[in-house]
Write an enzyme that holds these catalytic residues in place. Structure first.
Site, mmCIF file in Angstrom:
data_model
loop_
_atom_site.group_PDB
_atom_site.id
_atom_site.type_symbol
_atom_site.label_atom_id
_atom_site.label_comp_id
_atom_site.label_asym_id
_atom_site.label_seq_id
_atom_site.Cartn_x
_atom_site.Cartn_y
_atom_site.Cartn_z
ATOM 1 N N ARG B 112 0.821 -1.223 0.000
ATOM 2 C CA ARG B 112 0.000 0.000 0.000
ATOM 3 C C ARG B 112 0.852 1.269 0.000
ATOM 4 N NH1 ARG B 112 -3.310 -2.662 3.802
ATOM 5 N NH2 ARG B 112 -5.046 -3.718 2.779
ATOM 6 N N LYS B 133 1.930 11.598 -10.721
ATOM 7 C CA LYS B 133 1.045 10.657 -11.416
ATOM 8 C C LYS B 133 1.792 9.366 -11.694
ATOM 9 C CE LYS B 133 -2.065 13.605 -14.154
ATOM 10 N NZ LYS B 133 -2.463 13.911 -15.546
ATOM 11 N N GLU B 175 6.959 18.393 -25.147
ATOM 12 C CA GLU B 175 6.478 18.874 -23.846
ATOM 13 C C GLU B 175 7.173 20.171 -23.432
ATOM 14 O OE1 GLU B 175 3.935 17.757 -22.204
ATOM 15 O OE2 GLU B 175 3.644 15.686 -22.848
ATOM 16 N N LYS B 215 5.297 23.546 -14.894
ATOM 17 C CA LYS B 215 4.473 22.387 -14.539
ATOM 18 C C LYS B 215 4.181 22.349 -13.036
ATOM 19 C CE LYS B 215 3.479 17.608 -14.928
ATOM 20 N NZ LYS B 215 3.538 16.395 -15.702
ATOM 21 N N GLU B 225 -6.303 17.339 -10.256
ATOM 22 C CA GLU B 225 -6.802 17.607 -11.599
ATOM 23 C C GLU B 225 -8.286 17.944 -11.664
ATOM 24 O OE1 GLU B 225 -5.778 14.446 -14.283
ATOM 25 O OE2 GLU B 225 -4.974 15.956 -15.630
ATOM 26 N N ARG B 229 -5.017 22.084 -13.317
ATOM 27 C CA ARG B 229 -4.038 21.090 -13.761
ATOM 28 C C ARG B 229 -4.403 20.540 -15.132
ATOM 29 N NH1 ARG B 229 -0.974 16.299 -10.408
ATOM 30 N NH2 ARG B 229 0.143 15.430 -12.162
ATOM 31 N N ASN B 233 -2.860 19.404 -19.982
ATOM 32 C CA ASN B 233 -3.276 18.511 -21.066
ATOM 33 C C ASN B 233 -3.320 19.191 -22.414
ATOM 34 O OD1 ASN B 233 -3.632 15.899 -20.275
ATOM 35 N ND2 ASN B 233 -5.480 16.418 -19.141
ATOM 36 N N HIS B 236 -3.041 17.356 -25.582
ATOM 37 C CA HIS B 236 -2.997 15.920 -25.277
ATOM 38 C C HIS B 236 -4.268 15.159 -25.647
ATOM 39 C CE1 HIS B 236 0.696 16.834 -23.250
ATOM 40 N NE2 HIS B 236 0.848 15.598 -22.843
ATOM 41 N N HIS B 240 -3.108 12.127 -27.485
ATOM 42 C CA HIS B 240 -3.179 10.752 -26.983
ATOM 43 C C HIS B 240 -3.832 9.813 -28.000
ATOM 44 C CE1 HIS B 240 -2.647 11.553 -22.406
ATOM 45 N NE2 HIS B 240 -1.551 11.043 -22.934
ATOM 46 N N HIS B 250 5.277 9.825 -27.697
ATOM 47 C CA HIS B 250 4.318 10.697 -27.004
ATOM 48 C C HIS B 250 4.445 12.182 -27.398
ATOM 49 C CE1 HIS B 250 1.719 12.166 -23.806
ATOM 50 N NE2 HIS B 250 2.676 12.998 -23.433
#
Lengths: 349, 349
Positions: B112, B133, B175, B215, B225, B229, B233, B236, B240, B250
């Site tokens: 955990r 993330k 990016e 960032k 998010e 935030r 994206n 993106h 994506h 990417h």
């Protein structure tokens, strides 16, 4: 009955009563764009035309530890995604402790976490559904993969307990008993009196509620288990090893672990905190297989306990013991001493 | 250069410079009982006798998206457990963005959650390693299973970038360019001037640092998010979908997505915020395959975008667009309008 958590933020309510499920769920679902139900297959079979008749198009989980494999985790999350789950959807997990652990882990990780509600359907799950722990199993032990993810609510409709087989009731009662030990001697005595003729559902509600409150107390003051939350592991260190080895129901194994805890607490304190004969008679009368303790292998148990998440060292094993009813402490018992305690316990049976 | 996060608690430092890895890691490992290294196999092959010669007994990850399957997740967590990982151990993840995502998810879920350090080795990973993330992939899309789990530190040793192939540099630059757009027009101009003769590592350090700071600003004010935030994206949503469909690196796909963002921002504002000819020339000069945009299938892209985590509705698709350089807004473009924009973009190429 409603119990509200006492965290600094992200609090939620635990609803406990008979016949509350449908109304209670609808109070929550209104604010979500969609709801996905994860339902244990046994619970679904028993209640699909009754208590769960309002549940549409559920995702059926195998139930039990089979829900907690990596494959089951993949199946649940992929199915949720296939159904187009989005962040403003709600997941409702209906089932026993294993279903709750697995469904909670899926809700915690799909899209990096969506809201979910726990609907425990067993007595044992009164314990596992409180505290925000989610998990699946590793080949190296139970619950070794997971995260902390608090539900938006726990809805504990006691109606589900009416169909529980006796061994499930006994398993859940193991945790009820542990919570009584964690509270005080008076609660233990009252519980033993109330169950002197056997464990049944009728007398359980106040002890369930008291157990939830006791657990909440420990959990809210220490969510991530760096301190006193460890005390909830009372009986679990050896209990988990026995459960894993003998595939015994969780709460049954916990009772065996509690008996060892009493034995070791007496030894460490060098006085009789717990009347071992009394507890042994009580546990055996109710059908807990204490004789299994006579057959365990010291070395094997110690290896299995070494995999315990709470263990911080390899030469010693962390244990929660008691100075007295309601008074836990954490200690590390070194390997040779621990082996000796297990041997002595075996001889004493 | 050290950048400190600005969360309310659990802050960490991002160390950025050449030749800092070993010293920096040892500063952290001292307080843990043991350290487990997860290393991308390509990085390991290149640096095991050099920069990584101090790394003992690493767990080798396949690298790239192969590290982000359910099977790889099982392999990583089971191997950590087999090696006896405990809560007071540290995991150090060394590799590109995919390795960081996968290793981070393993660290976040084993027992955990244990502490971990990100050591990004690509330009692209300057982005993915910041923000906490972690994720693995679903058959329904990238990064659809994961959690937020902040590292204890990010150690970004730019020495690793020296062996990057040009297409990796270009992917990471996507990016870097996005972060410049998010900052202001001056930064974009300066970046375009500095790279007028091509993208190379020499001039990149200040823009990497500026990108990390930009960032961090968005991430610390909105970790989960729910608000700004989302602006990270930028580019993106379509990016994506293109990445998934064409298996394109990417950051390359993000550049194509940024170009569509510019197109759509102009259309929605009904004025030329972005000089499309200028950016198209610039991107094509540097080798970004903008011509791919001419071949995409509207319906397919829209289906793929429907799986995006940030999407809250099925009839419309959430997009981050810009009022101006440095000024994002979130909007939902309904399906027919979005289809029209994609068609118009295709015709314009």
């Amino acid at each position: 009955m409603e119990i509200r958590t006492g965290y600094a933020d992200y609090n939620y309510t635990i609803h406990v009563d008979y016949g509350i499920l449908k109304d209670c769920i609808f109070r929550y679902t209104a604010s979500y764009n969609s709801v996905h139900f994860l339902v244990d297959q046994n619970v679904h079979a028993l209640y699909k035309d009754g208590l769960l008749s309002f549940v549409q198009n559920p995702i059926i989980l195998e139930g039990g530890e089979a829900s907690k494999s990596f494959d089951a985790f993949k199946h649940i999350t992929e199915t949720l995604l296939e159904r187009g789950i989005q962040r403003n959807h709600l997941v409702v997990v209906i089932g026993g402790g294993a279903t709750g652990d697995a469904g909670g882990f899926a809700a915690a990780t799909v899209l990096r976490g969506v809201d979910y509600i726990q609907v425990p359907t067993t007595l044992l799950a009164h314990d596992s559904s409180i505290g925000g722990k989610t998990a699946i199993n590793s080949t190296h032990g139970k619950n070794l993969i997971g995260v902390f993810h608090r539900p938006k609510a726990v809805i504990y409709d006691l109606t589900f307990l009416e169909t529980l087989p006796q061994h499930e009731l006994l398993s859940g009662f193991g945790e009820v008993f542990k919570h009584a030990l964690l509270k005080d001697e008076k609660t233990v005595k009252r519980l033993m009196d109330a169950t002197s003729n056997g464990v049944s559902l009728d007398m359980m509600k106040p002890f369930i509620i008291s157990g939830i409150e006791t657990k909440m107390h420990y959990v809210t003051s220490d969510e991530k288990e760096s301190g006193i939350r460890k005390y909830l592991n009372l009986g679990h260190t050896l209990g988990h090893a026995i459960e894993y080895k003998y595939k015994m129901p969780h709460g049954m194994a916990v009772v065996l672990g509690l008996y060892f805890m009493m034995f070791a607490s007496n030894e460490e304190a060098d006085r009789n905190i717990f009347d071992l004969d009394l507890f042994r008679q009580y546990f055996e009368l109710h059908g807990y297989p204490l004789e299994q303790l006579g057959t365990i292998d010291e070395a094997e148990m110690m290896t299995l306990m070494g995999k315990d998440k709470k263990n911080q060292s390899t030469d010693a094993t962390g244990f929660v013991l008691m100075h007295d009813f309601g008074q836990c402490y954490f200690t590390e018992i070194d390997s040779s001493q621990l082996k000796k305690y297990i041997s002595q316990l075996k001889e004493s049976l």
